[in-house]
Design an enzyme around this catalytic site. Structure first.
Site, PDB file in Angstrom:
ATOM      1  N   ASP A  64     -10.474  32.602  15.999  1.00 59.12           N
ATOM      2  CA  ASP A  64     -10.627  31.299  15.354  1.00 59.12           C
ATOM      3  C   ASP A  64     -10.407  31.503  13.858  1.00 59.12           C
ATOM      4  O   ASP A  64     -11.299  31.973  13.136  1.00 59.12           O
ATOM      5  CB  ASP A  64     -12.013  30.713  15.629  1.00 59.12           C
ATOM      6  CG  ASP A  64     -12.164  29.338  14.994  1.00 59.12           C
ATOM      7  OD1 ASP A  64     -11.261  28.910  14.245  1.00 59.12           O
ATOM      8  OD2 ASP A  64     -13.199  28.684  15.248  1.00 59.12           O
ATOM      9  N   ASN A 104       2.093  31.290  12.523  1.00 61.48           N
ATOM     10  CA  ASN A 104       2.451  29.974  13.072  1.00 61.48           C
ATOM     11  C   ASN A 104       1.259  29.028  13.182  1.00 61.48           C
ATOM     12  O   ASN A 104       1.425  27.815  13.045  1.00 61.48           O
ATOM     13  CB  ASN A 104       3.080  30.171  14.459  1.00 61.48           C
ATOM     14  CG  ASN A 104       3.199  28.876  15.239  1.00 61.48           C
ATOM     15  OD1 ASN A 104       4.033  28.036  14.932  1.00 61.48           O
ATOM     16  ND2 ASN A 104       2.334  28.694  16.244  1.00 61.48           N
ATOM     17  N   TYR A 170      -1.822  18.007   4.405  1.00 67.57           N
ATOM     18  CA  TYR A 170      -1.032  18.870   5.303  1.00 67.57           C
ATOM     19  C   TYR A 170       0.195  19.401   4.569  1.00 67.57           C
ATOM     20  O   TYR A 170       0.514  20.605   4.631  1.00 67.57           O
ATOM     21  CB  TYR A 170      -0.635  18.062   6.549  1.00 67.57           C
ATOM     22  CG  TYR A 170       0.278  18.803   7.492  1.00 67.57           C
ATOM     23  CD1 TYR A 170      -0.174  19.926   8.189  1.00 67.57           C
ATOM     24  CD2 TYR A 170       1.592  18.388   7.697  1.00 67.57           C
ATOM     25  CE1 TYR A 170       0.674  20.619   9.057  1.00 67.57           C
ATOM     26  CE2 TYR A 170       2.435  19.067   8.563  1.00 67.57           C
ATOM     27  CZ  TYR A 170       1.977  20.177   9.237  1.00 67.57           C
ATOM     28  OH  TYR A 170       2.800  20.856  10.097  1.00 67.57           O
ATOM     29  N   LYS A 174       1.576  23.289   3.804  1.00 65.68           N
ATOM     30  CA  LYS A 174       2.871  23.818   4.254  1.00 65.68           C
ATOM     31  C   LYS A 174       3.734  24.239   3.064  1.00 65.68           C
ATOM     32  O   LYS A 174       4.474  25.226   3.136  1.00 65.68           O
ATOM     33  CB  LYS A 174       3.612  22.798   5.133  1.00 65.68           C
ATOM     34  CG  LYS A 174       2.886  22.383   6.403  1.00 65.68           C
ATOM     35  CD  LYS A 174       2.239  23.515   7.194  1.00 65.68           C
ATOM     36  CE  LYS A 174       3.191  24.446   7.872  1.00 65.68           C
ATOM     37  NZ  LYS A 174       2.446  25.442   8.734  1.00 65.68           N
ATOM     38  N   THR A 205       6.263  18.392  20.796  1.00 66.67           N
ATOM     39  CA  THR A 205       5.110  19.068  21.389  1.00 66.67           C
ATOM     40  C   THR A 205       4.195  17.988  21.958  1.00 66.67           C
ATOM     41  O   THR A 205       4.320  16.814  21.597  1.00 66.67           O
ATOM     42  CB  THR A 205       4.324  19.857  20.321  1.00 66.67           C
ATOM     43  OG1 THR A 205       3.891  18.927  19.322  1.00 66.67           O
ATOM     44  CG2 THR A 205       5.180  20.930  19.685  1.00 66.67           C
TER      45      THR A 205
HETATM   46  N1  LIG Z   1       5.176  20.129  15.924  1.00 68.23           N
HETATM   47  C1  LIG Z   1       5.917  19.799  14.878  1.00 68.23           C
HETATM   48  O1  LIG Z   1       6.616  18.787  14.881  1.00 68.23           O
HETATM   49  C2  LIG Z   1       5.936  20.656  13.660  1.00 68.23           C
HETATM   50  C3  LIG Z   1       6.809  20.306  12.621  1.00 68.23           C
HETATM   51  C4  LIG Z   1       6.851  21.101  11.495  1.00 68.23           C
HETATM   52  C5  LIG Z   1       6.062  22.237  11.427  1.00 68.23           C
HETATM   53  N2  LIG Z   1       5.214  22.541  12.446  1.00 68.23           N
HETATM   54  C6  LIG Z   1       4.427  23.762  12.299  1.00 68.23           C
HETATM   55  O2  LIG Z   1       4.556  24.512  13.490  1.00 68.23           O
HETATM   56  C7  LIG Z   1       3.375  25.287  13.707  1.00 68.23           C
HETATM   57  C8  LIG Z   1       2.839  25.018  15.095  1.00 68.23           C
HETATM   58  O3  LIG Z   1       2.541  23.633  15.200  1.00 68.23           O
HETATM   59  P1  LIG Z   1       2.414  22.929  16.625  1.00 68.23           P
HETATM   60  O4  LIG Z   1       3.055  21.601  16.499  1.00 68.23           O
HETATM   61  O5  LIG Z   1       2.828  23.841  17.698  1.00 68.23           O
HETATM   62  O6  LIG Z   1       0.824  22.712  16.676  1.00 68.23           O
HETATM   63  P2  LIG Z   1      -0.156  22.630  17.932  1.00 68.23           P
HETATM   64  O7  LIG Z   1       0.559  22.169  19.136  1.00 68.23           O
HETATM   65  O8  LIG Z   1      -1.334  21.897  17.449  1.00 68.23           O
HETATM   66  O9  LIG Z   1      -0.565  24.170  18.141  1.00 68.23           O
HETATM   67  C9  LIG Z   1      -1.283  24.796  17.115  1.00 68.23           C
HETATM   68  C10 LIG Z   1      -1.575  26.215  17.519  1.00 68.23           C
HETATM   69  O10 LIG Z   1      -2.415  26.780  16.495  1.00 68.23           O
HETATM   70  C11 LIG Z   1      -3.625  27.218  17.072  1.00 68.23           C
HETATM   71  N3  LIG Z   1      -4.740  26.977  16.187  1.00 68.23           N
HETATM   72  C12 LIG Z   1      -5.136  25.798  15.619  1.00 68.23           C
HETATM   73  N4  LIG Z   1      -6.261  25.967  14.919  1.00 68.23           N
HETATM   74  C13 LIG Z   1      -6.591  27.279  15.030  1.00 68.23           C
HETATM   75  C14 LIG Z   1      -7.648  28.072  14.554  1.00 68.23           C
HETATM   76  N5  LIG Z   1      -8.666  27.546  13.833  1.00 68.23           N
HETATM   77  N6  LIG Z   1      -7.687  29.392  14.856  1.00 68.23           N
HETATM   78  C15 LIG Z   1      -6.699  29.934  15.601  1.00 68.23           C
HETATM   79  N7  LIG Z   1      -5.669  29.242  16.100  1.00 68.23           N
HETATM   80  C16 LIG Z   1      -5.621  27.927  15.820  1.00 68.23           C
HETATM   81  C17 LIG Z   1      -3.770  26.437  18.382  1.00 68.23           C
HETATM   82  O11 LIG Z   1      -4.447  27.218  19.336  1.00 68.23           O
HETATM   83  P3  LIG Z   1      -5.944  26.929  19.884  1.00 68.23           P
HETATM   84  O12 LIG Z   1      -6.064  25.458  20.095  1.00 68.23           O
HETATM   85  O13 LIG Z   1      -6.032  27.756  21.115  1.00 68.23           O
HETATM   86  O14 LIG Z   1      -6.812  27.451  18.794  1.00 68.23           O
HETATM   87  C18 LIG Z   1      -2.315  26.310  18.829  1.00 68.23           C
HETATM   88  O15 LIG Z   1      -1.923  27.463  19.532  1.00 68.23           O
HETATM   89  C19 LIG Z   1       2.407  24.888  12.589  1.00 68.23           C
HETATM   90  O16 LIG Z   1       2.497  25.834  11.548  1.00 68.23           O
HETATM   91  C20 LIG Z   1       2.943  23.539  12.119  1.00 68.23           C
HETATM   92  O17 LIG Z   1       2.601  23.288  10.771  1.00 68.23           O
HETATM   93  C21 LIG Z   1       5.126  21.782  13.561  1.00 68.23           C
END
Ligand SMILES: NC(=O)c1ccc[n+]([C@@H]2O[C@H](COP(=O)([O-])OP(=O)(O)OC[C@H]3O[C@@H](n4cnc5c(N)ncnc54)[C@H](OP(=O)(O)O)[C@@H]3O)[C@@H](O)[C@H]2O)c1
Length: 262
Positions: A64, A104, A170, A174, A205
């Site tokens: 965490d 990530n 946010y 980033k 996602t």
């Molecule tokens: N999705 C998009 O459109 C998008 C666009 C631009 C950038 N991003 C970037 O891509 C990356 C992944 O985003 P995503 O969309 O895949 O997000 P997501 O679906 O919410 O997944 C987030 C991941 O981070 C983990 N996480 C969150 N809080 C945590 C904590 N306190 N400790 C450890 N792990 C934690 C979660 O795992 P647990 O729940 O198991 O902890 C999950 O595996 C991020 O850096 C985000 O800023 C995403």
């Protein structure tokens, strides 16, 4: 399945859900031994099982990252132990056995006016999105540098590159990630550790599908006119950590359908 990453070990934070799952799978598909991490053991073990079904190798380490230094140090130690137990580290020898780190994990934040951002939310977002990657990289990159090779990818965001109303907190976290890539490229590049950013745009996602109303107008002005997929982001990560990108340091590879270009 090709094997560009055969014999290498990778830690992917936040690989229990969303983009991180695609990144973990893609690294494993290229032969890397992958350490999957996040808070949810159930989802993490599912990702490990899926990778095994595809013929790859992975383990789950729970962390965490909101819990600060002790939690990050536990993750780094457990990941290095898991990599070592797997015979880890391309070429072996001094320092940590991890070859690849993907920062990530992030707390995604629902759009809101700045006046409604609480102090607790600021502290939480900075802890997971900025403090944890700094501490984790500080624990893992020196081992890579001592061995003279390694690759780090920071997952940034379109929000770190352009202004978006309702996204001040946010986006700030980033933008910090984009900046950290450049600092670390300068710090670790001379020791053979390449650090780059993959910067996704809106990506399909499960979590994002809940924000479709907010995202639709963004897609309407994106050159590709669609959301990206986790696989498309993962392919960019694989490229940057592979030897196909050996002279790429401190770069931002946008995977955003052209949104940041217009
Ligand atoms: N999705 C998009 O459109 C998008 C666009 C631009 C950038 N991003 C970037 O891509 C990356 C992944 O985003 P995503 O969309 O895949 O997000 P997501 O679906 O919410 O997944 C987030 C991941 O981070 C983990 N996480 C969150 N809080 C945590 C904590 N306190 N400790 C450890 N792990 C934690 C979660 O795992 P647990 O729940 O198991 O902890 C999950 O595996 C991020 O850096 C985000 O800023 C995403």
């Amino acid at each position: 399945m090709s094997a560009r990453l055969q014999g290498r070990t990778a830690l992917v934070t936040g690989s229990t859900d969303g983009l991180g799952v695609g990144i973990a799978r893609a690294l494993a598909d290229e032969g890397a031994f992958v350490i999957v991490s996040g808070r949810s053991a159930a989802r993490g073990e599912k990702v490990v099982a899926e990778i095994a079904e595809r013929g790859g190798a992975a383990v789950f380490v729970r962390a965490d990252l909101a819990r600060g230094g002790p939690a990050v140090r536990e993750l780094a130690a457990a990941a290095q132990a898991a990599a070592a137990a797997n015979g880890g580290g391309e070429g072996g020898g001094g320092g940590g056995p991890l070859d690849i780190l993907v920062n990530n994990a992030a707390m995604l934040i629902a759009p809101s006016p700045t006046a409604e951002i609480s102090e607790d939310l600021i502290d939480g977002a900075l802890a997971v999105n900025v403090k944890a990657p700094i501490l984790l990289t500080g624990l893992i990159a020196p081992g890579m540098a001592a061995r003279g090779h390694g690759a780090i990818v920071n997952v940034g965001s379109i929000n770190g590159l352009v202004g978006m109303a309702g996204s001040a907190l946010y986006s700030t976290t980033k933008a910090a990630i984009h900046s950290l890539t450049k600092s670390w490229a300068a710090e670790y590049g001379p020791s053979g550790v390449r650090v780059n950013t993959v910067s996704p745009g809106p990506t399909a996602t499960e979590r994002n599908l809940a924000f479709e109303d907010h995202i639709a107008p963004i897609i309407a002005r994106t050159p590709s006119r669609r959301m990206g997929t986790p696989d498309e982001v993962a392919k960019a990560v694989v490229f940057l950590v592979s030897d196909d990108a050996l002279n790429i340091h401190g770069a931002t590879l946008t995977v955003d359908g052209g949104l940041s270009a217009i």
